[in-house]
Design a protein around this motif. Structure first.
Motif, mmCIF file in Angstrom:
data_model
loop_
_atom_site.group_PDB
_atom_site.id
_atom_site.type_symbol
_atom_site.label_atom_id
_atom_site.label_comp_id
_atom_site.label_asym_id
_atom_site.label_seq_id
_atom_site.Cartn_x
_atom_site.Cartn_y
_atom_site.Cartn_z
ATOM 1 N N TRP A 218 0.826 -1.205 0.000
ATOM 2 C CA TRP A 218 0.000 0.000 0.000
ATOM 3 C C TRP A 218 0.865 1.261 0.000
ATOM 4 N N THR A 222 0.864 3.671 -3.236
ATOM 5 C CA THR A 222 0.315 5.009 -3.029
ATOM 6 C C THR A 222 1.306 6.076 -3.455
ATOM 7 N N ARG A 252 -6.346 0.961 7.924
ATOM 8 C CA ARG A 252 -6.465 0.738 6.482
ATOM 9 C C ARG A 252 -6.592 2.056 5.724
ATOM 10 N N GLY A 253 -5.789 2.172 4.687
ATOM 11 C CA GLY A 253 -5.826 3.381 3.882
ATOM 12 C C GLY A 253 -4.996 4.515 4.430
ATOM 13 N N SER A 254 -4.321 4.311 5.571
ATOM 14 C CA SER A 254 -3.468 5.357 6.138
ATOM 15 C C SER A 254 -2.163 5.416 5.350
ATOM 16 N N PRO A 257 -0.025 1.689 6.730
ATOM 17 C CA PRO A 257 -0.869 0.806 7.550
ATOM 18 C C PRO A 257 -0.035 -0.227 8.304
ATOM 19 N N ALA A 289 -7.948 0.995 -5.465
ATOM 20 C CA ALA A 289 -7.834 1.917 -4.328
ATOM 21 C C ALA A 289 -8.420 1.316 -3.061
ATOM 22 N N THR A 290 -8.569 -0.009 -3.020
ATOM 23 C CA THR A 290 -9.136 -0.675 -1.843
ATOM 24 C C THR A 290 -8.022 -1.234 -0.977
ATOM 25 N N PRO A 291 -7.851 -0.749 0.241
ATOM 26 C CA PRO A 291 -6.766 -1.255 1.092
ATOM 27 C C PRO A 291 -7.037 -2.680 1.555
#
Length: 343
Positions: A218, A222, A252-254, A257, A289-291
């Motif tokens: 991720w 990103t 999640r998504g940070s 993560p 874009a899904t963690p």
């Protein structure tokens, strides 16, 4: 837990791993004695009533975040009494050190324990705290680039009042040797000890995995840094260890993560061969874009060579990180995720 003082400085004035570089940073040292310098903080602020480390300094020496409900603060957040010199209206009777230890856990693994330690024979410490800062000069003294982190220290008087004393510094800006020696010589008694959380579970220890790890698929995706995995680019590797982590919803998504250990083991030779074959695929990673909620880390048992990160759900991408640098992003699938399952 230790109650003596032979290694207190090593424990409470923790030596940071900042390298062995030397830098000239100071001039001639003074010869000791009391007094002040132009940077002296002035008198310490006296607080009226000591309660406990758990209430007043719950973050002192933290290795892990303080769990909810582990203790509030007797003073508003960020408004501890001002650190300073001991003036004539305050006669210290007891030293209190608040901190954390990482200790072996029953059944294996390690846990973080918050401690409150006290000492009453503090004459040498009080004397050392009354010394002046040594003067910093123009580079005549060579200073090491390590970092000494002072303990969280409070002094109490016989009325229960307390203050945070200033620690006089040497010519390099570190606590003076006299202060460090006085701290090391304290005969400490542990008056409170509280378990705060697991640093390493017995399961993670047995598997040879860290308790927490970051989802670098991720992170790298990103940032847009990885290149594509080239055909047949799966590097050869010695025996690999599998470690799998669950990412809490809040992570999640940070930006980076962090996942908690779920399971791990050395990969059997045939399973490893199947995994490496799947990781040598040529498909570019799909736009996604899904963690992931769960990811795997593959590292050499001897901790050499490349690392692989695999999303086990969501986008199911994988990342190859090969020394001495650089990373490549590829597209995995459900079959790869199955090879990295718990059995």
């Amino acid at each position: 837990m230790r109650s003596g003082g032979t290694t207190l400085v090593a424990t409470l004035l923790g030596l940071g791993l900042c390298g062995l570089v030397l830098a000239g940073c100071a001039g001639p040292a003074d010869t000791g004695g009391s007094g002040t310098t132009s940077k002296d903080p002035g008198p310490a602020e006296i607080a009226e009533k000591w309660t406990s480390c758990a209430k007043i300094a719950p973050q002192a020496g933290a290795v892990l975040p303080v769990p909810p409900g582990a203790g509030g603060s007797a003073t508003p957040a960020g408004v501890e009494p001002r650190v300073g010199r001991i003036d004539g209206d305050f006669v210290p009777a007891t030293a209190v050190l608040c901190g954390r230890d990482v200790v072996p856990k029953a059944g294996g693994g390690r846990e973080q324990v918050a401690t409150e330690r006290r000492a009453d024979d503090i004459g040498p410490l009080v004397a050392a705290l009354g010394l002046a800062d040594q003067e910093r000069g123009r580079g005549e003294v060579a200073c090491t680039a390590d970092m000494l982190v002072p303990p969280w220290l409070a002094l109490l008087d016989d009325r229960g009042r307390w203050l945070r004393p200033y620690l006089p510094t040497d010519a390099c800006g570190k606590p003076r040797p006299e202060v460090r020696a006085a701290l090391d010589g304290l005969r400490l008694t542990t008056v409170d000890s509280r378990t705060l959380g697991v640093v390493e579970s017995s399961e993670a220890e047995a598997a040879g995995c860290a308790q927490r790890w970051s989802d670098m698929v991720w992170v790298e995706a990103t940032l847009g840094r990885p290149g594509r995995v080239a055909p047949g680019a799966g590097p050869k590797a010695g025996p690999l260890r599998l470690c799998v982590y669950q990412v809490p919803p809040s992570e999640r998504g940070s930006g980076k993560p962090g996942g908690d250990f779920v399971y791990g083991r050395p990969l059997p030779p045939q399973r490893q061969a199947d995994v490496l074959r799947a990781l040598a695929g040529t498909r570019p990673a799909a736009e996604c874009a899904t963690p992931a909620s769960r990811f795997a880390v593959l590292r050499a048992v001897d901790e050499s060579g490349p690392e692989w990160y695999v999303e086990l759900d969501a986008c199911r991408r994988f990342l190859v990180v090969a020394p001495p640098g650089g990373s490549q992003l590829g597209q995995g699938d459900a079959a790869l995720a199955a090879l990295l399952g718990p059995s």
